[in-house]
Write an enzyme that holds these catalytic residues in place. Sequence first.
Site: not given
Length: 904
Positions: A142, A278, A281, A314, A317, A336
């Site tokens: 990213e 961090a 993925n 994370e 996400h 975000e």
Amino acid sequence: MLFAQSWCLCCLTFAVLFCGLVVGNHADTNALPFPWDKIRLPETVKPQNYDLLIHPNLTSLTFTGVLQILLEVEQDTRAIVLHSKNLQISKAQLLGSTHPRDLQVSEFEFYANLSDSFHGFYKGRYTTNSGEVRMLASTQFEPTHARAAFPCFDEPAFKANFTIRVRRESRHISISNMPKVHTINQMADGLLEDQFDTTVKMSTYLVAFIVSDFQSISKKSQHGVEISVYTVPEKISQAEYALSTAVTLLDFYDDYFDIPYPLPKHDLAAIPDFQSGAMENWGLSTYRESGLLFDSEKSSSSDKLGITKVIAHELAHQWFGNLVTMQWWNDLWLNEGFAKFMEYVSVNITHPELQVDDYFLEKCFTAMSVDSLTSSHPISTPVENPAEISEMFDDVSYRKGACILNMLRDFLTPEAFKYGIIHYLKTHSYQNTVNAHLWESLTNICTSDELDSGRLKLDGFCSKNRAESPASKWFMEDSVDVRAIMDTWTLQEGFPLITVEVKGQEVTLKQERFLREANSSKTSNFLWQVPLTYITSHSSAMQRFLLKSEKDVLYLPEKVDWIKFNVDLRGYYIVHYESGGWDALINQLQQNHSVFSSNDRASLIHDIFQLVSIEKIPLDKALNLSLYLSKESEIMPVTQGFNELVPLYKLMEKRNMEELENQLKGHLVKLFKTLIDHQSWSDDGSVSERMLRNYLLLFACVRRYPSCISTATQLFQQWKESDGKMWLPTDISLVVYTEGARTDEGWDFLLEKYKRSVSPSEKWMIKAALSYTPLTHKLQWLLERSIEGELMKTQDLPSLVITVSKNPKGFKLAWDFLKTNWGKLVKKFDLGSSAISRMAVGVTDQYSTREMLHEVQSFFGSLAQDQGSGLRSIQQALQKIQQNIRWMDRNVPLLKAWLDRNSL
């Protein structure tokens, strides 16, 4: 020509970094112009599946690979255009239904290395306790670096499935997004090949693979997901907290979003060399070691809070960003901002003992400091090239995004907001979205069929018979247009200043843009729909008012002594109280500050000092308000007081103003003396109490408060005499180390302990203490060693340079270092990255002279475009210096006069 059918692109042997791969049906590769002249890819061809074999060689530090891409050709086209960055392509073929055809490739190079940077497919290293250096290879794609590892359609909207195979030596393991299906161990060259299951449909920037000698611990979640934490072998004992936290949080999100986590496993990997905090993925989130590993003997309460929040971010996400992804990087905040917001929602419920709500408003204050400059940008703003995209990863996307979501959640009610985001996630799973999709979901909650199909039921929420509350009334009347409200917050930069004037029972409200800029004409033509909240001296019950116009009036049921808007900082705006309004609030704070919540007290401190900066309030009035802090004990008002007052003497440290500087420092020590004297040198108390203890004692010792110096010096000597074996309370360790680092002998001892420590938390505290030292030669040595990356990880260089720049003995060293090494830093950290932006602003933002403004302008103005001359962060840096100059010109005489009158 290629027609609308499926094709395969195969046999791409490659190594790192390539610039643009074009595939077409032409023989002479040198005679034809590049067939595409736009930065964004054409939409004529879309990938369906990638079959990728990757082989990193950790001895030669190179990698090769073979790739097949199944394509869907949606329109007739003469060329297939995809991304690649410095990859050396040896062969490309188009496989049809009959026979493969050779294809044109724009470059014919055959060799490359694992990247030296922190992005793409890059090399990392760590040193064991015995001194052995071990290598690993990991990914960070990213936003635009998947193309540096394999040719791909490297834009978030080109979602596809990925089948990944990794070749490795037997001494290593490999992990990727999905579970390993099996390993082939009969390769002719003695290598092993791990084959991973095919991923769900996802964007290229979420692909990940790691080859290393990591070890792991694992646990199943309540919903049956296998969760593992990977780290270097010698630190595996520090992985337990992250594992239990990840299990708790993944289960929370699974239930909260009413959407099962779609993968069978999730790995969390602590990477020794990692630039970002961090990365989310899908199925394999990656972290700095300090962001994942917790040492129960040496990690502080602040470390525990930080690790919990970053894991929460994370894992959020996995739904916001991975399952539902923004269409393009202009709406990065949909990823975000939501993940930052959900940190607080989730941790507040799963880990109430961490008191995470105490720290949310600080995120909004930080965002406002950037958003009040003309160099700010709308949350949703056009971006095209990689540098522009990288600069979107800033406080506006993350922190402002989280703050406006918090404001919207409060306005709609948490219940309604939750149903709306569930609707959003279910409607757009495995798809890409824009702002409008979110607003539609939050508007049409009660007309959706999707919610009742899941585990979550609406339980009469939308029923006409449901008992109404003032905040939920809009559901029944359909009187609120969420998109109309939120477009004013996402499509224009900045935020409003709300001016309040009370006359009897009539409250006049006015809004304008809050802008730290000499040219006030730039505040015009900005209008927000502002969800206002307020309490009064006669009622602590929160009231609401939606301000849609530049001016409006609300009426109180009775006359009041004071009115306080933006209750608990639920809104993203600053408030100015005219006609004695501030005097009444200051009087209340001095008489009984507990009438206001700690967040309200912190926001009053913040707002009044921001108003000084735009000349709405005289400095002495703000300083008068701050005097109540001598009776304050809560972490947010205290730290906000420091955040407003300490920068005043930091400006003076960089000018020849020693007398006034010391006068202000002495005043602050006296202001907080009672609270400092009440601190114990222990780990007792709540998380907030422990974090405040560290803050206060560090301030006291740095300001040379005798009792603090005495205790810290004694503890350091005892710790040193034990050769570092004596246990120190974790929340005062930094204070002790910082005092010890003031001498050459103590500094050298700490450096040796830094080299030997396997605790990321301990290493961070020692590094900070080393950079706080007044010994200039040690600071210079530290900077020089850090650019080499041997003694201290280069990933820590940005924070080190910024810390040294705040040191009154080191600010010149940091600025000279930044200028001398700018080219190396851009190459290592990437143009537009948060690391580069933070250094550009952080090293310069305490200058306040015209001479330094000219010097900073001259340096950044001399840079070429590819070295950052057009970066938004450089404009921010210059504007902050100009702001400082204006502040000092206006307020230094006022400050001196006030201090002479108010010596405590």
